[in-house]
Design an enzyme around this catalytic site. Structure first.
Site, PDB file in Angstrom:
ATOM      1  N   TYR A  97       0.832  -1.212   0.000  1.00 22.88           N
ATOM      2  CA  TYR A  97       0.000   0.000   0.000  1.00 22.88           C
ATOM      3  C   TYR A  97       0.862   1.255   0.000  1.00 22.88           C
ATOM      4  O   TYR A  97       0.603   2.200  -0.748  1.00 22.88           O
ATOM      5  CB  TYR A  97      -0.908  -0.009   1.235  1.00 22.88           C
ATOM      6  CG  TYR A  97      -1.972   1.068   1.201  1.00 22.88           C
ATOM      7  CD1 TYR A  97      -3.255   0.782   0.736  1.00 22.88           C
ATOM      8  CD2 TYR A  97      -1.701   2.366   1.624  1.00 22.88           C
ATOM      9  CE1 TYR A  97      -4.233   1.760   0.697  1.00 22.88           C
ATOM     10  CE2 TYR A  97      -2.667   3.353   1.581  1.00 22.88           C
ATOM     11  CZ  TYR A  97      -3.939   3.047   1.124  1.00 22.88           C
ATOM     12  OH  TYR A  97      -4.900   4.017   1.082  1.00 22.88           O
ATOM     13  N   PHE A 155      -6.952  20.231 -24.494  1.00 23.93           N
ATOM     14  CA  PHE A 155      -7.578  18.930 -24.714  1.00 23.93           C
ATOM     15  C   PHE A 155      -8.960  18.918 -24.046  1.00 23.93           C
ATOM     16  O   PHE A 155      -9.202  19.667 -23.103  1.00 23.93           O
ATOM     17  CB  PHE A 155      -6.672  17.833 -24.138  1.00 23.93           C
ATOM     18  CG  PHE A 155      -7.209  16.459 -24.374  1.00 23.93           C
ATOM     19  CD1 PHE A 155      -7.301  15.953 -25.661  1.00 23.93           C
ATOM     20  CD2 PHE A 155      -7.633  15.667 -23.321  1.00 23.93           C
ATOM     21  CE1 PHE A 155      -7.813  14.689 -25.887  1.00 23.93           C
ATOM     22  CE2 PHE A 155      -8.136  14.397 -23.540  1.00 23.93           C
ATOM     23  CZ  PHE A 155      -8.228  13.907 -24.817  1.00 23.93           C
ATOM     24  N   ASP A 156      -9.873  18.049 -24.532  1.00 23.99           N
ATOM     25  CA  ASP A 156     -11.263  18.137 -24.047  1.00 23.99           C
ATOM     26  C   ASP A 156     -11.410  17.916 -22.538  1.00 23.99           C
ATOM     27  O   ASP A 156     -12.163  18.622 -21.885  1.00 23.99           O
ATOM     28  CB  ASP A 156     -12.216  17.237 -24.854  1.00 23.99           C
ATOM     29  CG  ASP A 156     -11.781  15.792 -24.928  1.00 23.99           C
ATOM     30  OD1 ASP A 156     -10.616  15.499 -24.625  1.00 23.99           O
ATOM     31  OD2 ASP A 156     -12.601  14.941 -25.295  1.00 23.99           O
ATOM     32  N   ASP A 168       0.836  19.771 -20.558  1.00 23.53           N
ATOM     33  CA  ASP A 168      -0.072  18.632 -20.680  1.00 23.53           C
ATOM     34  C   ASP A 168       0.651  17.679 -21.638  1.00 23.53           C
ATOM     35  O   ASP A 168       0.719  17.919 -22.835  1.00 23.53           O
ATOM     36  CB  ASP A 168      -1.416  19.132 -21.233  1.00 23.53           C
ATOM     37  CG  ASP A 168      -2.442  18.016 -21.348  1.00 23.53           C
ATOM     38  OD1 ASP A 168      -2.129  16.873 -20.990  1.00 23.53           O
ATOM     39  OD2 ASP A 168      -3.559  18.306 -21.810  1.00 23.53           O
ATOM     40  N   ALA A 183       0.865  14.245 -22.609  1.00 21.83           N
ATOM     41  CA  ALA A 183       0.552  12.879 -23.059  1.00 21.83           C
ATOM     42  C   ALA A 183       1.514  12.401 -24.150  1.00 21.83           C
ATOM     43  O   ALA A 183       1.955  11.264 -24.148  1.00 21.83           O
ATOM     44  CB  ALA A 183      -0.884  12.816 -23.556  1.00 21.83           C
ATOM     45  N   LYS A 236      -0.657   7.198 -23.474  1.00 19.56           N
ATOM     46  CA  LYS A 236      -0.109   7.566 -24.780  1.00 19.56           C
ATOM     47  C   LYS A 236       1.383   7.199 -24.813  1.00 19.56           C
ATOM     48  O   LYS A 236       1.708   6.035 -24.988  1.00 19.56           O
ATOM     49  CB  LYS A 236      -0.331   9.049 -25.071  1.00 19.56           C
ATOM     50  CG  LYS A 236      -1.751   9.412 -25.500  1.00 19.56           C
ATOM     51  CD  LYS A 236      -2.758   9.363 -24.397  1.00 19.56           C
ATOM     52  CE  LYS A 236      -4.095   9.939 -24.771  1.00 19.56           C
ATOM     53  NZ  LYS A 236      -4.537  10.980 -23.880  1.00 19.56           N
ATOM     54  N   HIS A 288     -19.852  14.212 -26.198  1.00 24.49           N
ATOM     55  CA  HIS A 288     -19.527  13.370 -27.345  1.00 24.49           C
ATOM     56  C   HIS A 288     -19.442  11.892 -27.000  1.00 24.49           C
ATOM     57  O   HIS A 288     -19.681  11.044 -27.850  1.00 24.49           O
ATOM     58  CB  HIS A 288     -18.219  13.833 -27.998  1.00 24.49           C
ATOM     59  CG  HIS A 288     -17.049  13.850 -27.066  1.00 24.49           C
ATOM     60  ND1 HIS A 288     -16.919  14.788 -26.079  1.00 24.49           N
ATOM     61  CD2 HIS A 288     -15.977  13.034 -26.952  1.00 24.49           C
ATOM     62  CE1 HIS A 288     -15.787  14.546 -25.410  1.00 24.49           C
ATOM     63  NE2 HIS A 288     -15.203  13.488 -25.924  1.00 24.49           N
TER      64      HIS A 288
HETATM   65  C1  LIG Z   1      -5.502  11.762 -23.312  1.00 26.36           C
HETATM   66  C2  LIG Z   1      -5.193  13.118 -22.938  1.00 26.36           C
HETATM   67  C3  LIG Z   1      -5.602  13.648 -21.699  1.00 26.36           C
HETATM   68  C4  LIG Z   1      -6.488  12.887 -20.740  1.00 26.36           C
HETATM   69  O1  LIG Z   1      -5.940  11.685 -20.338  1.00 26.36           O
HETATM   70  P1  LIG Z   1      -6.794  10.379 -19.999  1.00 26.36           P
HETATM   71  O2  LIG Z   1      -5.722   9.391 -19.668  1.00 26.36           O
HETATM   72  O3  LIG Z   1      -7.586  10.014 -21.199  1.00 26.36           O
HETATM   73  O4  LIG Z   1      -7.644  10.696 -18.839  1.00 26.36           O
HETATM   74  C5  LIG Z   1      -5.238  14.940 -21.398  1.00 26.36           C
HETATM   75  N1  LIG Z   1      -4.525  15.672 -22.264  1.00 26.36           N
HETATM   76  C6  LIG Z   1      -4.107  15.205 -23.441  1.00 26.36           C
HETATM   77  C7  LIG Z   1      -3.313  16.064 -24.362  1.00 26.36           C
HETATM   78  C8  LIG Z   1      -4.434  13.919 -23.837  1.00 26.36           C
HETATM   79  O5  LIG Z   1      -4.057  13.469 -25.033  1.00 26.36           O
END
Ligand SMILES: *Cc1c(COP(=O)(O)O)cnc(C)c1O
Length: 458
Positions: free
Chosen positions: A72, A124-125, A215, A217, A258, A450
């Site tokens: 843990y 990003f969304d 951000d 990814a 990613k 969406h």
């Molecule tokens: C995928 C993504 C996110 C969100 O991540 P999740 O793992 O899907 O929750 C945030 N920002 C960017 C640029 C992404 O490609």
């Protein structure tokens, strides 16, 4: 003769996939209310819905799964991840989270409040969702070239530094908690941000005393583009470039689904101990204790290993060459795509593909449906459905671009699959003038509609 390029791995395990008939697909897409998120995966032949969590792990990652420490607190897996993040990305503090949006939720809980403004390049969304959910506003400062799919620009993810400075100058410092730089910029087509631009953002942030969040990814794909497109970086290694990129950030969030090539996972990287401590409280509340944050030990191990593999030049070259391969096949067929081809996906310009449809017919979603009907290929809409309604006026937002995104999972498909996809889309393009009406919304959620929206043919 010069030897041709070949993939930097071979295949050890396979998963069968199955074709279907057009009649079956007509029925299935109708039952799914023309929303491809509602299809079952066995109703799809080639799945390009997303590159998120859909990659194939390596033999070394699977070995790491067996070595996971499920304690843990204080698990060795936590320290493996900590070491990888410090050594590869340069962040002293980190918090594991179950995926990228969870990292946003935790960090924004500590930073963003109602009335705030968060400038950045096409957020990003989920990032935008977490900003708007807190009654704050995301301001898009992407360069204008990003919104013209036909013009070439090597770094269409760049921020317009004049636009950014205007936002910083014309608002009180107290309502701008951070600048978000998305690398690569998903929403503008998997387009990279140049090192020069990252430096420029840093300078403005310092001038106005605002923190910078990456951000991240697809940070490794971004580094590959810097190496292959930006003067002065051609002889630098991917890992050197990655370290320099992150040297311009105060914090990072990462969806590790990613570029860390795992099926689930994410984290926050931080330099400030104070912010780390503040965010830790939210991590414990929302995700889990600070040394696992919603992840299993085995998943943290695979993630640490994935960060090493994801920043390998040969791997990145294999990956990005495949995406370019699909893009160039489509260009040969005359299909209008965002150029240059992005890092993780090919973006088809639905406005140029279906110019006869009004935007109220959700052109890009209609193209998603047509491609599925043609060949069982699942892409995704990056357009008005995703753009959602304005949180204040509740009017539909119609973005500058209506795109069909074909996202390529990492290490999963071969170039024969890419040929199949390209031919399928070329067939739709050939008969595109027979598509004279689109879709309408029957039912939608109040935010991030969406994923769950129900549609009907007009
Ligand atoms: C995928 C993504 C996110 C969100 O991540 P999740 O793992 O899907 O929750 C945030 N920002 C960017 C640029 C992404 O490609």
């Amino acid at each position: 003769m010069e030897l041709p390029f070949a993939e930097s791995y071979k295949i050890k395990m396979v998963e069968p996939i199955r074709q279907s008939t057009r009649a079956e697909r007509e029925q299935w897409i109708k039952e799914a209310n023309y929303n491809v998120f509602k299809l079952r995966s066995n109703q799809v032949f080639i799945d390009l819905l997303t590159d998120s969590g859909t990659g194939a792990m390596s033999d070394r990652q699977w070995s790491e799964m067996m070595l996971g420490d499920e304690s843990y607190a204080g698990a060795s897996s936590y320290f493996k991840m900590k070491d990888a993040i410090r050594d590869l990305l340069g962040f002293e503090y980190f918090l594991p989270t179950h995926q990228g949006r969870a990292a946003e939720n935790v960090l924004f809980s500590a930073l963003v409040k109602a009335g705030d403004i968060v400038p950045g390049n096409s957020h990003f969304d989920t990032t935008k969702g977490h900003i708007e959910f807190r009654k704050a506003k995301a301001v898009d400062c992407t360069i204008k070239e990003a919104f013209n799919t036909a013009v070439y620009h090597p770094f269409k993810g760049n921020l317009d530094l004049n636009k950014l400075e205007d936002v910083l100058k014309s608002n009180p410092r107290e309502i701008i908690p951070l600048i978000v730089v998305t690398v690569t910029c998903n929403s503008s087509g998997g387009q990279p941000v140049s090192m020069e631009n990252l430096k420029g953002v840093r300078q403005l942030a310092d001038k106005y005393g605002v923190m910078v969040l990456f951000d991240s990814a697809r940070f490794a794909e971004n580094a590959y583009f810097i190496k292959t497109r930006e003067a002065g970086y051609e002889h630098r290694s991917i890992r050197e470039i990655v370290l320099e990129m992150f040297s311009y950030a105060d914090a990072m969030t990462m969806s590790s689904k990613k570029d860390a090539i795992v099926n689930m996972g994410g984290f926050i990287g931080l330099r400030s101990r104070e912010l780390f401590e503040k965010a830790s409280v939210f991590n414990i509340m929302f995700e889990g204790y600070v040394t696992y944050g919603g992840m299993s030990g085995r998943d943290m191990n695979a993630l640490a290993q994935g960060l090493h593999e994801g920043t390998d030049f040969e791997y990145l070259k294999t990956r990005i060459s495949q995406v370019e391969y699909l893009g160039h096949r489509l260009i040969e067929f005359g299909v209008p795509v965002q150029q240059p081809i992005g890092g993780h996906a090919v973006f088809v310009d639905a406005k140029r593909f279906l110019p006869q449809l009004p935007k109220e017919h959700f052109q890009a979603q209609m193209l998603v449906v047509e491609l599925y009907l043609e060949a069982g290929v699942r892409g995704v809409e990056i357009g008005a459905l995703l753009a959602d309604r304005d949180p204040e006026t509740r009017e539909n937002r119609f973005p500058a671009l209506e795109l069909l995104r074909l996202a390529i999972p990492r290490r999963v498909y071969t170039n024969n699959h890419m040929d199949y996809v390209a031919t399928a889309l070329a067939n739709v393009y050939e008969r595109s003038n027979t598509i004279t009406s689109g879709l309408k919304i029957v039912n939608e959620a109040p935010i991030m509609r969406h994923f769950t929206v129900d549609l009907a043919r007009i």
